[in-house]
Design a protein around this motif. Sequence first.
Motif, PDB file in Angstrom:
ATOM      1  N   GLU A   1      75.121  43.891 -85.143  1.00 44.98           N
ATOM      2  CA  GLU A   1      76.127  44.668 -85.864  1.00 44.98           C
ATOM      3  C   GLU A   1      76.165  46.071 -85.274  1.00 44.98           C
ATOM      4  OE1 GLU A   1      75.869  43.935 -90.371  1.00 44.98           O
ATOM      5  OE2 GLU A   1      73.945  43.195 -89.587  1.00 44.98           O
ATOM      6  N   ILE A   2      77.334  46.698 -85.331  1.00 46.06           N
ATOM      7  CA  ILE A   2      77.499  48.042 -84.798  1.00 46.06           C
ATOM      8  C   ILE A   2      77.221  49.049 -85.908  1.00 46.06           C
ATOM      9  CG2 ILE A   2      79.107  49.690 -83.773  1.00 46.06           C
ATOM     10  CD1 ILE A   2      80.601  47.309 -82.584  1.00 46.06           C
ATOM     11  N   GLY A   3      76.225  49.893 -85.689  1.00 44.73           N
ATOM     12  CA  GLY A   3      75.976  50.995 -86.611  1.00 44.73           C
ATOM     13  C   GLY A   3      76.926  52.140 -86.330  1.00 44.73           C
ATOM     14  N   ARG A   4      76.934  52.578 -85.052  1.00 43.61           N
ATOM     15  CA  ARG A   4      77.812  53.681 -84.663  1.00 43.61           C
ATOM     16  C   ARG A   4      78.252  53.480 -83.222  1.00 43.61           C
ATOM     17  NH1 ARG A   4      74.489  58.090 -85.081  1.00 43.61           N
ATOM     18  NH2 ARG A   4      73.774  57.863 -82.939  1.00 43.61           N
ATOM     19  N   LEU A   5      79.519  53.726 -82.958  1.00 44.92           N
ATOM     20  CA  LEU A   5      79.981  53.869 -81.584  1.00 44.92           C
ATOM     21  C   LEU A   5      79.599  55.261 -81.093  1.00 44.92           C
ATOM     22  CD1 LEU A   5      83.550  52.304 -81.826  1.00 44.92           C
ATOM     23  CD2 LEU A   5      81.492  51.243 -80.890  1.00 44.92           C
ATOM     24  N   PRO A   6      79.175  55.406 -79.849  1.00 43.19           N
ATOM     25  CA  PRO A   6      79.233  54.403 -78.792  1.00 43.19           C
ATOM     26  C   PRO A   6      78.007  53.522 -78.646  1.00 43.19           C
ATOM     27  CG  PRO A   6      78.610  56.512 -77.864  1.00 43.19           C
ATOM     28  CD  PRO A   6      78.846  56.749 -79.331  1.00 43.19           C
ATOM     29  N   GLY A   7      76.853  53.804 -79.347  1.00 42.18           N
ATOM     30  CA  GLY A   7      75.679  53.041 -78.991  1.00 42.18           C
ATOM     31  C   GLY A   7      74.550  52.978 -79.983  1.00 42.18           C
ATOM     32  N   VAL A   8      74.788  52.465 -81.204  1.00 45.31           N
ATOM     33  CA  VAL A   8      73.716  52.164 -82.155  1.00 45.31           C
ATOM     34  C   VAL A   8      73.998  50.778 -82.743  1.00 45.31           C
ATOM     35  CG1 VAL A   8      72.537  52.796 -84.296  1.00 45.31           C
ATOM     36  CG2 VAL A   8      73.355  54.584 -82.763  1.00 45.31           C
ATOM     37  N   VAL A   9      73.003  49.881 -82.676  1.00 42.19           N
ATOM     38  CA  VAL A   9      73.188  48.524 -83.191  1.00 42.19           C
ATOM     39  C   VAL A   9      72.014  48.113 -84.066  1.00 42.19           C
ATOM     40  CG1 VAL A   9      74.552  47.821 -81.178  1.00 42.19           C
ATOM     41  CG2 VAL A   9      72.080  47.342 -81.228  1.00 42.19           C
ATOM     42  N   GLN A  10      72.296  47.105 -84.910  1.00 40.03           N
ATOM     43  CA  GLN A  10      71.270  46.409 -85.685  1.00 40.03           C
ATOM     44  C   GLN A  10      71.213  44.979 -85.158  1.00 40.03           C
ATOM     45  OE1 GLN A  10      74.111  47.994 -88.559  1.00 40.03           O
ATOM     46  NE2 GLN A  10      72.652  47.223 -90.068  1.00 40.03           N
ATOM     47  N   LEU A  11      70.072  44.582 -84.624  1.00 37.35           N
ATOM     48  CA  LEU A  11      69.865  43.230 -84.123  1.00 37.35           C
ATOM     49  C   LEU A  11      69.097  42.458 -85.188  1.00 37.35           C
ATOM     50  CD1 LEU A  11      70.268  41.511 -81.482  1.00 37.35           C
ATOM     51  CD2 LEU A  11      67.891  42.100 -80.954  1.00 37.35           C
ATOM     52  N   THR A  12      69.739  41.440 -85.752  1.00 40.69           N
ATOM     53  CA  THR A  12      69.195  40.740 -86.914  1.00 40.69           C
ATOM     54  C   THR A  12      68.743  39.344 -86.538  1.00 40.69           C
ATOM     55  OG1 THR A  12      70.847  41.900 -88.255  1.00 40.69           O
ATOM     56  CG2 THR A  12      69.669  40.086 -89.306  1.00 40.69           C
ATOM     57  N   MET A  13      67.640  38.913 -87.131  1.00 41.33           N
ATOM     58  CA  MET A  13      67.196  37.524 -86.975  1.00 41.33           C
ATOM     59  C   MET A  13      66.284  37.154 -88.132  1.00 41.33           C
ATOM     60  SD  MET A  13      64.110  37.527 -84.183  1.00 41.33           S
ATOM     61  CE  MET A  13      64.763  38.796 -83.116  1.00 41.33           C
ATOM     62  N   LEU A  14      66.093  35.846 -88.315  1.00 45.07           N
ATOM     63  CA  LEU A  14      65.031  35.338 -89.158  1.00 45.07           C
ATOM     64  C   LEU A  14      63.806  35.169 -88.272  1.00 45.07           C
ATOM     65  CD1 LEU A  14      67.028  32.731 -91.292  1.00 45.07           C
ATOM     66  CD2 LEU A  14      65.895  34.784 -92.139  1.00 45.07           C
ATOM     67  N   ALA A  15      62.790  35.980 -88.504  1.00 47.29           N
ATOM     68  CA  ALA A  15      61.606  36.013 -87.644  1.00 47.29           C
ATOM     69  C   ALA A  15      60.458  35.245 -88.289  1.00 47.29           C
ATOM     70  CB  ALA A  15      61.183  37.461 -87.398  1.00 47.29           C
ATOM     71  N   PRO A  16      59.664  34.519 -87.490  1.00 48.17           N
ATOM     72  CA  PRO A  16      58.495  33.817 -88.034  1.00 48.17           C
ATOM     73  C   PRO A  16      57.526  34.814 -88.678  1.00 48.17           C
ATOM     74  CG  PRO A  16      58.995  33.057 -85.802  1.00 48.17           C
ATOM     75  CD  PRO A  16      59.843  34.272 -86.046  1.00 48.17           C
ATOM     76  N   LEU A  17      57.152  34.530 -89.910  1.00 43.80           N
ATOM     77  CA  LEU A  17      56.304  35.474 -90.632  1.00 43.80           C
ATOM     78  C   LEU A  17      54.892  35.541 -90.076  1.00 43.80           C
ATOM     79  CD1 LEU A  17      57.530  34.947 -94.306  1.00 43.80           C
ATOM     80  CD2 LEU A  17      57.793  36.988 -92.904  1.00 43.80           C
ATOM     81  N   ASP A  18      54.441  34.492 -89.368  1.00 45.53           N
ATOM     82  CA  ASP A  18      53.105  34.598 -88.769  1.00 45.53           C
ATOM     83  C   ASP A  18      53.077  35.669 -87.685  1.00 45.53           C
ATOM     84  OD1 ASP A  18      54.624  33.170 -86.918  1.00 45.53           O
ATOM     85  OD2 ASP A  18      53.114  31.601 -86.603  1.00 45.53           O
ATOM     86  N   ARG A  19      54.208  35.830 -86.954  1.00 46.10           N
ATOM     87  CA  ARG A  19      54.283  36.911 -85.962  1.00 46.10           C
ATOM     88  C   ARG A  19      54.282  38.273 -86.661  1.00 46.10           C
ATOM     89  NH1 ARG A  19      55.859  35.183 -80.637  1.00 46.10           N
ATOM     90  NH2 ARG A  19      55.495  32.925 -80.620  1.00 46.10           N
ATOM     91  N   LEU A  20      54.993  38.360 -87.781  1.00 44.60           N
ATOM     92  CA  LEU A  20      55.032  39.634 -88.515  1.00 44.60           C
ATOM     93  C   LEU A  20      53.701  39.919 -89.203  1.00 44.60           C
ATOM     94  CD1 LEU A  20      58.626  39.425 -90.037  1.00 44.60           C
ATOM     95  CD2 LEU A  20      57.890  40.466 -87.877  1.00 44.60           C
ATOM     96  N   ASP A  21      52.990  38.854 -89.610  1.00 44.83           N
ATOM     97  CA  ASP A  21      51.631  39.034 -90.141  1.00 44.83           C
ATOM     98  C   ASP A  21      50.733  39.659 -89.083  1.00 44.83           C
ATOM     99  OD1 ASP A  21      51.192  38.323 -92.863  1.00 44.83           O
ATOM    100  OD2 ASP A  21      51.587  36.231 -92.372  1.00 44.83           O
TER     101      ASP A  21
END
Length: 435
Positions: free
Chosen positions: A401-421
């Motif tokens: 998703e675009i936060g601001r032009l020209p260059g800020v984004v949000q990269l979204t995903m469902l991430a494995p919680l074991d990696r986040l642990d």
Amino acid sequence: MAQREVQQVLDVDQYTLGLVGPEQEWAGTVADGGTIRTHTPPACWGPMITPSFRGGHEVTNPIRVEGAAVGDAIALHIRDVEVTSIATSTGSMVEREGAFGDDPFVDHRCPECGTSWPESVVEGTGEDAVRCAECGANASSFGFEYGYTVVFDDDRTVGLTVGPEGADDLANRADEAMALPENSRQHPILLYKPSEMPGTLGHLRPFIGNIGTTPSIELPDSHNAGDFGQFLVGAGHDWGLASEAELEHRTDGHMDINAVREGSILICPVKVDGGGVYVGDMHANQGDGELSLHTTDVSGRATIDVEVVKGLDIDGPLLLPNREDLPHIAQPYSDAEREAGRALAAEYGVDLVEDVGPIQVIGTGATINDATDNAFDRAAHLLDMSEGEIRARCTFTGGVEIGRLPGVVQLTMLAPLDRLDDRGIAHLVRDQYGL
């Protein structure tokens, strides 16, 4: 207050003159698990038209967080956001030739007497109201290409653009209408009284446009990002950078992402000991991309709980937005979806990876493509995955998703919680989404 005296609740009412960095005076120290309360002045337009500012915002002095060291992160739990202004002016901008050197947001000078960052006074209203205190010339670097003035209802649920009469009335009580905090040093943009697009009604949903931690070198606060920061590369003023590599000192506090609002959690890198949390640039509303480059800047109060995450070692922010702000395919699985997934896994002989949670990795850069590449790199480092796997997971369970032009984004995903642990942030994701 001594900066090392640890407070459980810290109220901050001092602001920088447009800069963030290790040299700024500390506002105080808050406990790990403690609370920061701020009342911040508007950013963007007010500081932009006030020539003594060294950056385009007016953010709080940095706040030390107990126990935060370089290589850690600080989770900012945004508990409350309240707009205190009753009106603002905004729109797309034009630069005033002769009123700046390399950068109209940073390198201010009087176009008549040449004084750098001149002190200024207000004479009347309109776009020539901000005058050099030395010679009396119009000293502001900016005017409106297309501007409008917005007044808010009492509950701050809608805003209405007004005509010339309403804009003139608000200009003549600009400080009061914008609810400038006592220690603010900006001229209120309501003075300019733009009145195009009258009678347009807009939905309000306030958020914080510049919030995060202190970069490891001093930067203009509006340029603490990979897109605006490009204007510092090769600049001849005091905050010019020799190369783009020096932008790696940034912490990307200036995001203008409208999901950084009440109820969200922002996880910020620590690049100086203590973290140096700062807050500013509250907006009453904004569509994705901030297409005019500016939006409804307001004064406002925020309440933020802080939590140190030891050793997370991230280069830029992570965002856990409110559930309703997530893309549809990044929503946590429902019980029915899990059951369907288990059935398919049994039929096709695979193990279902169902212990996942939503995260957003913030990326910034000179363009949207550069910002997305930056987010890929940050996500790959965070999750110890190849870029190919990051791209696949974001395509199948998220998006950009675009936060601001020209260059800020949000990269979204469902991430494995074991990696986040493994990285020490899974508890934040579980708590945020009730997993």
